[in-house]
Scaffold this active site. Structure first.
Site, PDB file in Angstrom:
ATOM      1  CD1 TRP A 107      -2.169  -2.249   1.613  1.00 37.17           C
ATOM      2  CD2 TRP A 107      -3.032  -1.077  -0.078  1.00 37.17           C
ATOM      3  NE1 TRP A 107      -3.202  -2.978   1.085  1.00 37.17           N
ATOM      4  CE2 TRP A 107      -3.751  -2.284   0.053  1.00 37.17           C
ATOM      5  CE3 TRP A 107      -3.386  -0.182  -1.086  1.00 37.17           C
ATOM      6  CZ2 TRP A 107      -4.807  -2.618  -0.797  1.00 37.17           C
ATOM      7  CZ3 TRP A 107      -4.451  -0.510  -1.937  1.00 37.17           C
ATOM      8  CH2 TRP A 107      -5.150  -1.708  -1.776  1.00 37.17           C
ATOM      9  CG  ASP A 127      -2.927   3.945   4.632  1.00 39.53           C
ATOM     10  OD1 ASP A 127      -3.935   3.782   5.349  1.00 39.53           O
ATOM     11  OD2 ASP A 127      -2.767   3.331   3.559  1.00 39.53           O
ATOM     12  CE  LYS A 160      -8.476  -2.452   4.969  1.00 45.35           C
ATOM     13  NZ  LYS A 160      -8.224  -3.516   3.991  1.00 45.35           N
TER      14      LYS A 160
END
Length: 368
Positions: free
Chosen positions: A108, A178, A202
Site C-alpha cells: 500500500w 495511512d 477494517k
C-alpha cells in the site's frame, strides 16, 4: 425450523471486514426508522438535524477515544485510501521546494508513492522490498529530513502483515500516516502526527467512509488552486458537508465508537485483547518443524493480519478448502503474494481465533 440464512461464518476478510454483532443488531433494529427521525438513516437528509446529531456524536466519541487535541480537525470523506494517496500530495506537496519522504514497508505504501510523484519530489527514506517486505525499519536505519514536506508511512500493511509498534521520529517534519487497517485497534498519540487517515471498513465500520485527522497548521499550507472536493481546507470549512457525505457509513461508524467505549472498554483494553488474539495464531506458527512459515519477522508482526505459508506449498489449497468447510472464510492471501492471511480485526471474536488455532494444530498433525 433451522434458518440457514441466519448462520454466520468466522469472517477473516481483510476488508470489508466483520462487524460486531451488537452493532449489526442495532442497525437491523433501527433500519426502518431511526429513533426520532421517522425514516431510515438511509433516507435522511445530510442537512437534517438528525444528521447533525450523528456527525457531532461520531466526532465527539472519536475525539474521546483517541484523545484528539483541539487543534486537530476531523474530516468525514469518501474515496478510500486510494484517493488519500493523491489528496495528501496535492494538499501538502504540490508547489513545495522540499521533498516528501516515504518509508516503504509494503504494497500500500508502494501505491501511495506512485500518486505522490505526480505532485512533487519523493525521497524513499527506507525500502523494505528487497527483503520481501518482512519488517519495518529500526530507528538507526532511518535518516529523515526535518525539513521534508512530510514523512509518510503505513502503520499496518495488510498484504504482508507488517505493523509498526511505534511512530518514526521525524525531527519536526509533519508525520503522515495511512492507518487504514489498525485504526481504532489501539491507542494512538495523535499529537505526534500532522495528518492521519483511515478507510473505515477494517475496524471502524462499513465501506464508503474515509476519515482524516488533520492538524490545523497543515490546512494553512493547502494550495489555493485545488478543486473543492480535493481540498482539505474546504472540506474542513464545511464541516465535512461540502457535498453529501456517506450518511449510512457515518451512522455505522457512530455505532462502532459506542461499542468500543461501552462494550470493549476503550482502546487500551482493546489493544490487549487484539494482542492476545493474534498471539494465539503466532504461537502455532512458531512451533518447531516448519510446517507453517510466518511471513513477517517477529518484532514487526501485525496484530491485525497474520500472514503465513505452509512449508509444503501444495497443501495450501487443501488447507483453504478444509477451512472453508469448517466455516473459516476469506483466508486466502492477497493475489500478489499468495499463501494464507487471517485478518483478526476488532470484531473478530476470540472464539473465532481459537477455532482457527485448533484447526491449524489439527491440520498440522494430520499432514505432518
Amino acid at each position: 425450523m433451522h434458518d440457514k440464512a441466519l448462520e454466520r461464518v468466522y469472517n477473516f476478510s481483510p476488508g470489508p471486514a466483520a462487524l460486531p454483532l451488537p452493532v449489526l443488531r442495532e442497525i437491523q433494529r433501527d433500519l426502518l426508522s431511526y429513533p426520532g427521525a421517522g425514516a431510515s438513516v438511509l433516507e435522511i437528509s445530510h442537512r437534517s438535524g438528525t444528521m447533525d446529531e450523528i456527525l457531532a456524536e461520531a466526532e465527539e466519541n472519536l475525539r474521546r477515544l483517541l484523545s484528539i487535541p483541539a487543534d486537530y480537525r476531523v474530516l468525514f470523506m469518501q474515496g478510500g485510501a486510494r484517493l488519500q494517496f493523491s489528496m495528501i500530495a496535492m494538499n501538502l506537496l504540490r508547489g513545495r521546494q522540499s521533498a516528501a519522504q516515504y518509508i516503504l514497508t509494503g504494497s500500500w505504501g508502494k501505491k501511495a508513492i506512485v500518486e505522490a510523484r505526480r505532485e512533487g519530489e519523493v525521497d524513499l527514506a527506507w525500502i523494505g522490498e528487497e527483503e520481501g517486505f518482512r519488517r519495518v525499519p529500526t530507528g538507526s536505519e532511518l535518516s529523515l529530513d526535518p525539513g521534508a514536506a512530510y514523512v509518510y508511512f503505513t502503520s499496518n500493511e495488510t498484504i504482508q502483515g507488517v505493523q509498526w509498534s511505534q511512530e518514526p521520529e521525524t525531527g519536526g517534519a509533519p508525520l503522515v500516516c495511512d492507518a487504514s487497517s489498525d485504526f481504532l485497534s489501539r491507542p494512538i498519540p495523535i499529537e505526534r502526527y500532522g495528518l492521519l487517515f483511515a478507510c473505515a471498513q477494517k475496524n471502524a465500520g462499513a465501506a464508503g467512509l474515509t476519515l482524516a485527522i488533520v492538524h490545523e497548521s497543515l490546512l494553512e499550507q493547502v494550495p489555493a488552486d485545488l478543486h473543492g472536493m480535493l481540498d482539505y481546507r474546504q472540506i474542513a470549512a464545511q464541516k465535512s458537508l461540502l457535498n453529501t457525505p456517506p450518511v449510512f457509513a457515518i451512522y455505522v461508524f457512530l455505532l462502532i465508537t459506542r461499542w468500543l467505549e461501552k462494550e470493549m472498554g476503550g482502546l487500551e483494553a482493546l489493544a490487549e485483547h487484539n494482542r492476545a488474539k493474534a498471539q494465539r495464531l503466532y504461537d502455532v506458527l512458531d512451533q518447531e518443524g516448519g510446517f507453517y512459515e510466518g511471513h513477517a519477522e517477529p518484532e514487526s508482526r501485525s496484530q491485525m493480519n497474520v500472514t503465513f505459508r505452509l512449508g509444503a506449498r501444495e497443501l495450501e489449497k487443501t488447507f483453504l478448502e478444509e477451512g472453508q468447510r469448517r466455516g473459516f472464510t476469506q483466508l486466502r492471501g492477497h493475489r500478489s503474494v499468495g499463501g494464507i492471511r487471517a485478518s483478526v480485526y476488532n470484531a473478530m471474536p476470540l472464539e473465532g481465533v481459537e477455532a482457527l488455532q485448533h484447526f491449524m494444530i489439527e491440520f498440522r498433525k494430520r499432514h505432518s
